[in-house]
Scaffold this motif. Sequence first.
Motif, PDB file in Angstrom:
ATOM      1  N   LEU A  87      36.993   0.937  13.673  1.00  0.00           N
ATOM      2  CA  LEU A  87      37.721  -0.153  14.330  1.00  0.00           C
ATOM      3  C   LEU A  87      38.683  -0.826  13.354  1.00  0.00           C
ATOM      4  O   LEU A  87      39.840  -1.117  13.702  1.00  0.00           O
ATOM      5  N   ARG A  88      38.217  -1.072  12.148  1.00  0.00           N
ATOM      6  CA  ARG A  88      39.109  -1.662  11.142  1.00  0.00           C
ATOM      7  C   ARG A  88      40.233  -0.686  10.787  1.00  0.00           C
ATOM      8  O   ARG A  88      41.373  -1.101  10.564  1.00  0.00           O
ATOM      9  N   THR A 143      28.953   2.922  16.960  1.00  0.00           N
ATOM     10  CA  THR A 143      29.569   1.723  17.529  1.00  0.00           C
ATOM     11  C   THR A 143      29.588   1.800  19.053  1.00  0.00           C
ATOM     12  O   THR A 143      30.086   2.766  19.627  1.00  0.00           O
ATOM     13  N   GLN A 144      29.038   0.771  19.698  1.00  0.00           N
ATOM     14  CA  GLN A 144      29.024   0.697  21.151  1.00  0.00           C
ATOM     15  C   GLN A 144      30.128  -0.259  21.617  1.00  0.00           C
ATOM     16  O   GLN A 144      30.132  -1.436  21.266  1.00  0.00           O
ATOM     17  N   LEU A 145      31.052   0.228  22.412  1.00  0.00           N
ATOM     18  CA  LEU A 145      32.133  -0.612  22.933  1.00  0.00           C
ATOM     19  C   LEU A 145      31.649  -1.420  24.128  1.00  0.00           C
ATOM     20  O   LEU A 145      30.660  -1.052  24.776  1.00  0.00           O
ATOM     21  N   SER A 150      36.832   2.128  27.193  1.00  0.00           N
ATOM     22  CA  SER A 150      36.744   3.469  26.620  1.00  0.00           C
ATOM     23  C   SER A 150      37.522   3.509  25.318  1.00  0.00           C
ATOM     24  O   SER A 150      38.332   2.617  25.030  1.00  0.00           O
ATOM     25  N   PRO A 151      37.337   4.531  24.495  1.00  0.00           N
ATOM     26  CA  PRO A 151      38.156   4.658  23.292  1.00  0.00           C
ATOM     27  C   PRO A 151      39.647   4.686  23.596  1.00  0.00           C
ATOM     28  O   PRO A 151      40.448   4.149  22.825  1.00  0.00           O
ATOM     29  N   ALA A 152      40.036   5.277  24.731  1.00  0.00           N
ATOM     30  CA  ALA A 152      41.454   5.338  25.098  1.00  0.00           C
ATOM     31  C   ALA A 152      42.011   3.952  25.373  1.00  0.00           C
ATOM     32  O   ALA A 152      43.124   3.610  24.941  1.00  0.00           O
ATOM     33  N   VAL A 153      41.236   3.123  26.102  1.00  0.00           N
ATOM     34  CA  VAL A 153      41.678   1.749  26.392  1.00  0.00           C
ATOM     35  C   VAL A 153      41.790   0.958  25.097  1.00  0.00           C
ATOM     36  O   VAL A 153      42.769   0.240  24.859  1.00  0.00           O
ATOM     37  N   LEU A 154      40.779   1.079  24.240  1.00  0.00           N
ATOM     38  CA  LEU A 154      40.792   0.386  22.953  1.00  0.00           C
ATOM     39  C   LEU A 154      42.009   0.782  22.139  1.00  0.00           C
ATOM     40  O   LEU A 154      42.684  -0.074  21.541  1.00  0.00           O
ATOM     41  N   THR A 158      44.934  -1.906  21.194  1.00  0.00           N
ATOM     42  CA  THR A 158      45.054  -2.239  19.775  1.00  0.00           C
ATOM     43  C   THR A 158      46.445  -1.895  19.257  1.00  0.00           C
ATOM     44  O   THR A 158      47.054  -2.669  18.505  1.00  0.00           O
ATOM     45  N   ASN A 159      46.948  -0.729  19.644  1.00  0.00           N
ATOM     46  CA  ASN A 159      48.308  -0.356  19.237  1.00  0.00           C
ATOM     47  C   ASN A 159      49.334  -1.355  19.752  1.00  0.00           C
ATOM     48  O   ASN A 159      50.266  -1.727  19.040  1.00  0.00           O
ATOM     49  N   ALA A 160      49.167  -1.785  20.996  1.00  0.00           N
ATOM     50  CA  ALA A 160      50.134  -2.715  21.600  1.00  0.00           C
ATOM     51  C   ALA A 160      50.126  -4.058  20.879  1.00  0.00           C
ATOM     52  O   ALA A 160      51.186  -4.608  20.554  1.00  0.00           O
ATOM     53  N   VAL A 161      48.937  -4.602  20.633  1.00  0.00           N
ATOM     54  CA  VAL A 161      48.835  -5.904  19.967  1.00  0.00           C
ATOM     55  C   VAL A 161      49.345  -5.822  18.533  1.00  0.00           C
ATOM     56  O   VAL A 161      50.131  -6.667  18.081  1.00  0.00           O
TER      57      VAL A 161
END
Length: 201
Positions: A87-88, A143-145, A150-154, A158-161
């Motif tokens: 995540l980091r 790691t539990q989201l 989903s990993p795709a949503v994350l 994250t890329n957008a922000v």
Amino acid sequence: MTATPRRMGAENSKTRLLLLDTAQRLMLEEGYAAVGVRRVAREAEVAPALVLYYFRTLDDLFLAMLRRRADKELERAERLLSGPQPLRALWRLSSHPGNALTTEFAALANHRKDIRAELAAISERYREVQLEALTRGLEQAGTQLPAGMSPAVLLVLTNAVGRNLMMERALGMTTGHEEALAFVEQVLHDYEGDPARAAER
């Protein structure tokens, strides 16, 4: 009579690498509009004809810059996202200042269809590599989201922000950034603890 193809310089030539480095520096410092055959030649202290020896057109120079950076970023993303703190790693990749070059290429793509097509293809490949590496990294780290994420949503969020904050900083906008970054850091800390000392920046 068939014309003889014009000879091109070797891809691993020191001069070619110098020209690519020079063009990239100009693009980052002054924007894509500053990158021209004569300007690159002047900054690299070579003759304009030498630029055209290695790159038949200005678009060829831009494409070579884009592909070189893509190869490095793909390898870096896969390595970092497969590490102990995916995540980091994802946040660093998304908010990295190097994204400024991507922004310049995106602006350039509005005017050059070959650049647009290449950038789209590279971006899709980069997204796929990121998603595969992130999914694997999350599984390995245990790691539990949150439910419904989903990993795709994350990855997309994250890329957008990260990209938006980087673009706003470049414009001199900072309102809300401190709070947003503090929130991101808190979420990262809750999931993965403090940053690993050996984490690549």
